[in-house]
Design a protein around this motif. Structure first.
Motif, mmCIF file in Angstrom:
data_model
loop_
_atom_site.group_PDB
_atom_site.id
_atom_site.type_symbol
_atom_site.label_atom_id
_atom_site.label_comp_id
_atom_site.label_asym_id
_atom_site.label_seq_id
_atom_site.Cartn_x
_atom_site.Cartn_y
_atom_site.Cartn_z
ATOM 1 N N GLY A 7 12.750 19.447 9.921
ATOM 2 C CA GLY A 7 13.852 19.600 10.733
ATOM 3 C C GLY A 7 14.666 20.926 9.999
ATOM 4 N N THR A 8 15.910 20.277 9.868
ATOM 5 C CA THR A 8 16.931 21.601 9.461
ATOM 6 C C THR A 8 16.553 21.081 7.637
ATOM 7 N N SER A 9 16.290 20.739 7.590
ATOM 8 C CA SER A 9 16.016 20.834 5.831
ATOM 9 C C SER A 9 15.568 21.805 4.894
ATOM 10 N N THR A 10 15.531 21.987 4.209
ATOM 11 C CA THR A 10 14.361 22.870 3.003
ATOM 12 C C THR A 10 13.173 22.373 2.628
ATOM 13 N N LEU A 11 12.776 21.031 2.904
ATOM 14 C CA LEU A 11 11.559 21.149 3.068
ATOM 15 C C LEU A 11 10.738 21.705 4.016
ATOM 16 N N GLU A 12 9.158 22.243 3.492
ATOM 17 C CA GLU A 12 7.996 22.585 3.545
ATOM 18 C C GLU A 12 7.015 21.233 4.277
ATOM 19 N N VAL A 13 6.630 20.591 4.806
ATOM 20 C CA VAL A 13 5.736 19.927 5.417
ATOM 21 C C VAL A 13 4.315 20.428 5.820
ATOM 22 N N PRO A 14 3.111 19.618 5.337
ATOM 23 C CA PRO A 14 2.005 19.883 6.325
ATOM 24 C C PRO A 14 2.629 19.391 7.813
ATOM 25 N N ALA A 15 1.294 20.246 8.619
ATOM 26 C CA ALA A 15 1.498 19.732 9.631
ATOM 27 C C ALA A 15 0.976 18.694 10.440
ATOM 28 N N ILE A 16 0.493 18.339 8.855
ATOM 29 C CA ILE A 16 -0.225 17.068 9.822
ATOM 30 C C ILE A 16 0.486 15.332 8.841
ATOM 31 N N ALA A 17 0.909 14.689 8.688
ATOM 32 C CA ALA A 17 1.297 13.337 8.411
ATOM 33 C C ALA A 17 0.599 11.974 8.099
ATOM 34 N N ILE A 18 -0.119 11.667 7.063
ATOM 35 C CA ILE A 18 -1.249 10.786 6.729
ATOM 36 C C ILE A 18 0.149 9.752 6.685
ATOM 37 N N GLY A 19 -0.445 9.279 7.827
ATOM 38 C CA GLY A 19 -0.058 7.560 8.171
ATOM 39 C C GLY A 19 -0.530 6.151 6.666
ATOM 40 N N CYS A 20 0.261 5.992 6.535
ATOM 41 C CA CYS A 20 -0.519 4.154 5.386
ATOM 42 C C CYS A 20 -0.310 2.941 6.166
ATOM 43 N N MET A 21 0.371 2.730 8.132
ATOM 44 C CA MET A 21 -0.335 1.541 8.362
ATOM 45 C C MET A 21 -1.649 0.834 8.368
ATOM 46 N N ARG A 22 -2.601 1.250 8.180
ATOM 47 C CA ARG A 22 -4.114 0.798 7.302
ATOM 48 C C ARG A 22 -4.158 0.506 5.836
ATOM 49 N N ILE A 23 -4.175 2.147 5.425
ATOM 50 C CA ILE A 23 -4.167 1.929 3.944
ATOM 51 C C ILE A 23 -4.981 0.361 3.659
ATOM 52 N N GLY A 24 -4.147 -1.338 3.826
ATOM 53 C CA GLY A 24 -3.877 -1.423 3.293
ATOM 54 C C GLY A 24 -4.929 -2.872 3.086
ATOM 55 N N SER A 25 -5.938 -1.788 4.409
ATOM 56 C CA SER A 25 -7.533 -2.687 4.812
ATOM 57 C C SER A 25 -8.217 -2.334 3.987
ATOM 58 N N LEU A 26 -8.153 -1.274 2.930
ATOM 59 C CA LEU A 26 -9.124 -0.770 2.015
ATOM 60 C C LEU A 26 -8.782 -1.507 0.971
ATOM 61 N N ASP A 27 -10.649 -1.244 0.370
ATOM 62 C CA ASP A 27 -10.217 -1.780 -1.080
ATOM 63 C C ASP A 27 -9.838 -0.354 -1.746
ATOM 64 N N LYS A 28 -9.837 -1.165 -3.721
ATOM 65 C CA LYS A 28 -9.026 0.626 -4.512
ATOM 66 C C LYS A 28 -10.054 1.536 -4.356
ATOM 67 N N LYS A 29 -11.225 1.636 -3.943
ATOM 68 C CA LYS A 29 -12.282 2.088 -4.516
ATOM 69 C C LYS A 29 -11.917 3.579 -2.882
ATOM 70 N N GLU A 30 -11.802 2.780 -2.208
ATOM 71 C CA GLU A 30 -12.124 3.633 -0.325
ATOM 72 C C GLU A 30 -10.548 4.503 -0.668
ATOM 73 N N ALA A 31 -9.434 3.379 -1.058
ATOM 74 C CA ALA A 31 -8.078 3.786 -1.136
ATOM 75 C C ALA A 31 -7.809 4.918 -1.888
ATOM 76 N N GLU A 32 -9.106 5.301 -2.643
ATOM 77 C CA GLU A 32 -8.320 6.036 -3.758
ATOM 78 C C GLU A 32 -9.264 7.681 -3.462
ATOM 79 N N HIS A 33 -10.454 7.245 -2.436
ATOM 80 C CA HIS A 33 -11.613 8.103 -2.208
ATOM 81 C C HIS A 33 -10.178 8.861 -0.811
ATOM 82 N N PHE A 34 -9.556 7.406 0.357
ATOM 83 C CA PHE A 34 -9.103 8.570 1.346
ATOM 84 C C PHE A 34 -7.977 9.113 0.546
ATOM 85 N N VAL A 35 -7.300 8.884 -0.216
ATOM 86 C CA VAL A 35 -6.119 9.569 -0.510
ATOM 87 C C VAL A 35 -6.218 10.856 -1.475
#
Length: 305
Positions: A7-35
């Motif tokens: 937007g008009t903010s000073t934030l420069e962000v990656p062209a792609i955002a990572i949605g975390c709606m499904r991260i709760g379905s991962l176990d600890k090791k899988e979630a760490e690898h994903f992030v």
């Protein structure tokens, strides 16, 4: 990964955002690898909502990333609030309480961006303004936006809210492209697309509000994905042809199609699969030709006048 201004903010962000709606379905090791995979790809913008997994997704993310002050400085965190069971709630009390809960679950002192999730017809802009002022002055939220709102709803908020609306998260994909299609059918009595959103695409471009497309692979309202789907043979043939040209996956091309639009959108990728995440991130390095963009658009059954 290349970045864009939010937007008009000073934030420069990656062209792609990572949605975390499904991260709760991962176990600890899988979630760490994903992030970890996301961060290795330069995709350090993570999109949350207080309703994802009833808050569990934010907790899983914080654990997976090993949240601490040093880690926090390398992340851009966005979350959403305003949806309650059977209702929407943009009251000052609910917004402030929701943010406190989000911060606790994410184990951080602040959000980079807070979005209001789905319009609340009982909204009182003055209450939202009070909430935003309190959250900004306390340092809990740095930037503000909306989700699934049309131009008049945004303007109603801005009647009282002094902070700029930096983002609008909207459903958009090759097969759910009415915000694009209606723009082709100006003054067409029998046009193939109805203007259901008040020209939100043009409005956001005019006001430098970053559109964040959600569900970029879905058709309908969570009916399924169009990639590899027998319901869309011509679309898949066209995407596969373009994918072969660039030596990438069909997933990459579906995201590249959104990134090609000059609105400078930031697609929100909802996959919880690390390999597919990599394919999505590859799209940031591809710029489809005008001919390729239109060929994919038409192959989805979208008709030009």
């Amino acid at each position: 990964m290349r970045t864009i201004p939010l937007g008009t903010s000073t934030l420069e962000v990656p062209a792609i955002a990572i949605g975390c709606m499904r991260i709760g379905s991962l176990d600890k090791k899988e979630a760490e690898h994903f992030v970890r995979t996301a961060l290795e790809e330069g995709a350090n913008f993570f999109d949350h909502a207080d309703i994802y997994g009833k808050g569990k997704c934010e907790e899983v993310f914080a654990e997976a990333v090993g949240m601490n002050p040093g880690v926090r400085d390398s992340l851009i965190l966005q979350s959403k609030c305003g949806i309650r069971p059977g209702m929407f709630d943009f009251s000052k009390e609910h917004i402030v309480e929701s943010v406190d809960g989000i911060l606790k679950r994410l184990r951080t002192d602040y959000l980079d961006v807070l979005l209001l999730h789905r319009p609340d017809t009982l909204v009182e802009p003055e209450e939202v303004a009070e909430a935003f002022d309190l959250l900004e002055s306390s340092g809990k939220v740095r930037h503000f936006g909306v989700s699934n709102q049309n131009p008049m709803q945004i303007q109603l908020l801005q009647k009282a809210v002094k902070q700029p609306i930096v983002a609008n998260q909207l459903q958009l994909s090759i097969t759910n492209a009415t915000m694009i299609s209606q723009g082709f059918n100006v003054n067409m009595e029998n046009g193939s697309a109805v203007n259901r959103d008040g020209s939100v695409l043009d409005f956001c471009r005019l006001h430098d509000i970053t559109i964040q497309p959600w569900s970029p692979f879905q058709y309908g309202f969570f009916e399924g994905v169009f990639l590899g789907n027998d319901k869309f043979p011509e679309l898949n043939r066209q995407i596969d042809e373009v994918a072969a040209k660039y030596d990438v996956s069909n997933t990459t091309i579906a995201v590249a199609w959104l990134l090609r639009h000059p609105a400078n959108m930031q697609p929100v990728i909802g996959t919880a699969n690390a390999e597919r995440l990599k394919q999505c991130c590859q799209a940031a390095d591809i710029r489809l030709t005008r001919e390729e963009w239109y060929a994919i658009y038409r192959s989805a059954g979208n008709v030009l006048p």
